[in-house]
Design an enzyme around this catalytic site. Structure first.
Site, short mmCIF file in Angstrom:
data_model
loop_
_atom_site.label_atom_id
_atom_site.label_comp_id
_atom_site.label_asym_id
_atom_site.label_seq_id
_atom_site.Cartn_x
_atom_site.Cartn_y
_atom_site.Cartn_z
CG ASP A 8 -9.48 -70.82 0.25
OD1 ASP A 8 -10.17 -70.46 1.22
OD2 ASP A 8 -8.60 -71.69 0.34
CG ASP A 104 -6.05 -70.37 2.69
OD1 ASP A 104 -6.96 -69.85 3.37
OD2 ASP A 104 -6.16 -71.47 2.14
CD GLU A 105 -11.46 -67.31 2.94
OE1 GLU A 105 -12.66 -67.22 2.74
OE2 GLU A 105 -10.99 -67.67 4.03
P1 TTP Z 1 -8.60 -73.56 4.51
O1 TTP Z 1 -8.51 -72.66 3.32
O2 TTP Z 1 -9.93 -73.72 5.17
O3 TTP Z 1 -8.12 -75.03 4.10
P2 TTP Z 1 -6.96 -75.46 3.12
O4 TTP Z 1 -6.33 -74.31 2.44
O5 TTP Z 1 -6.01 -76.35 3.86
O6 TTP Z 1 -7.71 -76.39 2.08
P3 TTP Z 1 -8.77 -75.93 0.95
O7 TTP Z 1 -8.85 -74.45 0.98
O8 TTP Z 1 -8.18 -76.44 -0.34
O9 TTP Z 1 -10.03 -76.61 1.30
O10 TTP Z 1 -7.59 -73.09 5.63
C1 TTP Z 1 -6.32 -72.53 5.32
C2 TTP Z 1 -5.28 -73.01 6.29
O11 TTP Z 1 -5.66 -72.69 7.63
C3 TTP Z 1 -5.07 -74.50 6.30
O12 TTP Z 1 -4.14 -74.91 5.30
C4 TTP Z 1 -4.61 -74.79 7.67
C5 TTP Z 1 -5.26 -73.71 8.53
N1 TTP Z 1 -6.41 -74.27 9.25
C6 TTP Z 1 -6.21 -74.77 10.54
O13 TTP Z 1 -5.10 -74.71 11.08
N2 TTP Z 1 -7.29 -75.33 11.21
C7 TTP Z 1 -8.53 -75.43 10.65
O14 TTP Z 1 -9.47 -75.96 11.26
C8 TTP Z 1 -8.71 -74.91 9.31
C9 TTP Z 1 -10.07 -75.01 8.64
C10 TTP Z 1 -7.64 -74.36 8.67
MG MG Z 2 -7.51 -72.87 1.53
#
Ligand code: TTP
Ligand code: MG
Length: 351
Positions: A8, A104-105
């Site tokens: 991720d 992103d995962e």
């Molecule tokens: P995540 O992987 O949940 O968050 P992140 O990558 O920003 O942070 P981390 O993994 O380090 O905790 O989500 C990936 C992307 O998806 C995030 O950068 C922005 C988008 N997103 C939204 O637009 N709204 C949301 O509520 C979430 C959770 C994510």
């Molecule tokens: Mg992330």
């Protein structure tokens, strides 16, 4: 014994913005939809901003109150998709069994004869040096444990949960970390004083079954770190949709229809890119008082055409919108998808 990596990207949208504009680096950064005075929402925040309590899905207004010095930039989906694609392509070069589960995962299954720990660390390093992005990766014997482990060591983390240590690894973690144990489930689990995943593992499975039915069995296994769900490398979307919340509730038919046509074009674009046509077009309307209606129409011939989708959506709007009621949110969705090649065959035989 399976070897599953869960990867991720860290603060993904914010990290891409920093990559494209190094002046933003290490500053509190918020990537947001909408504006701070309206109904803006935080998409994500850099870790420098998270220190102040800013997080995804928080109203932007509140985020600005917590961290007034934060730099705010608007969401740019196209840019993030491109970087996401680069990451996934790099991973597929290293090992082909990649299941992408969000922008992103992903999960990567590593064959038993290869060194998964070494490959995982190579992935992390190459994503950093070749693409400039930080990520966290966890290795475990199944998807569930690798996902939970990944979130437990963010950001820039790496962890390998040794085979046989799944339950012990999960035991001290808060029950909130278990995907599948949502708010409702957790409220019910309070009866057994469940605070950690280990607490859940100790609840007799018969009692869980009585309370949750089939899910009770799943909860028990999950708490023990058992999961045999497979990696799915070929993913087919069930639907494609777009929606928009207006800055202010509105009854302006022209503005609403214009928005609908724009969203229909984006839906069509996405369908074409993924190689699908839709049989069913769905209109979603949410009124100012939050009541929500969805109305749909099924087409004689499946389509990925922007004008056709726009026409359907507009017709649904004209038929079903009670014009005395202001609209808060509008959405258009394409459902009942079939692959373009079979769509062609179908219209061929029909014609
Ligand atoms: P995540 O992987 O949940 O968050 P992140 O990558 O920003 O942070 P981390 O993994 O380090 O905790 O989500 C990936 C992307 O998806 C995030 O950068 C922005 C988008 N997103 C939204 O637009 N709204 C949301 O509520 C979430 C959770 C994510
Ligand atoms: Mg992330």
């Amino acid at each position: 014994m399976r070897q599953i990596l869960h990867l991720d990207l860290d603060a993904f949208f914010a990290s891409v913005e920093e990559l494209l504009n190094p002046q933003l680096k290490d500053k509190p950064l918020i990537v947001a939809m909408g504006n701070p005075n309206g109904r803006g929402v935080v998409s994500t925040a850099s870790y420098a901003a998270r220190k102040f309590g800013v997080h995804s899905a928080m109203p932007l207004r509140e985020a600005v109150r917590l961290c007034p010095q934060a730099i705010i930039v608007p969401v740019r989906h196209g840019v993030y998709s491109e970087h996401s694609r680069r990451v996934m392509n790099l991973l597929r070069e290293i090992s082909p069994l990649v299941e992408q589960v969000s922008i992103d995962e992903c999960y990567v299954e590593i064959p038993p004869d290869r060194d998964a720990a070494q490959l995982g660390q190579e992935m992390q390093q190459r994503i950093k040096t070749e693409l400039g992005l930080d990520c966290t990766i966890a290795l475990a014997t199944n998807k569930l444990v690798s996902k939970i482990a990944c979130s437990a060591v963010k950001p820039r983390g790496w962890v390998a949960v040794p085979p046989g240590h799944e339950a012990a690894f999960l035991a001290p973690l808060a029950i909130e970390k278990l995907p599948g144990a949502g708010k409702v489930t957790r409220a019910k689990l309070a009866r057994w004083n469940v605070r950690t995943i280990g607490d859940l593992a100790r609840v007799p499975v018969e009692e869980l079954r009585k309370e949750f039915g089939k899910n009770g069995g799943w909860l028990h296994q999950a708490a023990l770190g058992q999961d045999d769900s497979p990696i799915v490398t070929e993913w087919k979307p069930k639907s494609v949709s777009q929606e928009n919340t207006f800055d202010r509730d509105t009854r302006n038919a022209a503005a609403i229809e214009k928005n609908l046509v724009e969203m229909s074009a984006r839906v069509a674009h996405e369908l074409a890119r993924e190689g699908y046509r839709a049989r069913t077009i769905v209109l979603k309307l949410r009124y100012g008082d939050f009541t929500t209606v969805t109305r749909q129409v099924t087409l004689a011939a499946p389509t990925a055409d922007a004008a056709a989708i726009g026409d359907c959506a507009q017709r649904l709007l004209r038929t079903h919108w009670n014009k005395s009621r202001p609209i808060r949110l509008i959405g258009v969705g394409a459902h009942n998808l079939i692959e373009t090649s079979s769509a062609r065959q179908l219209s061929f035989s029909e014609g």
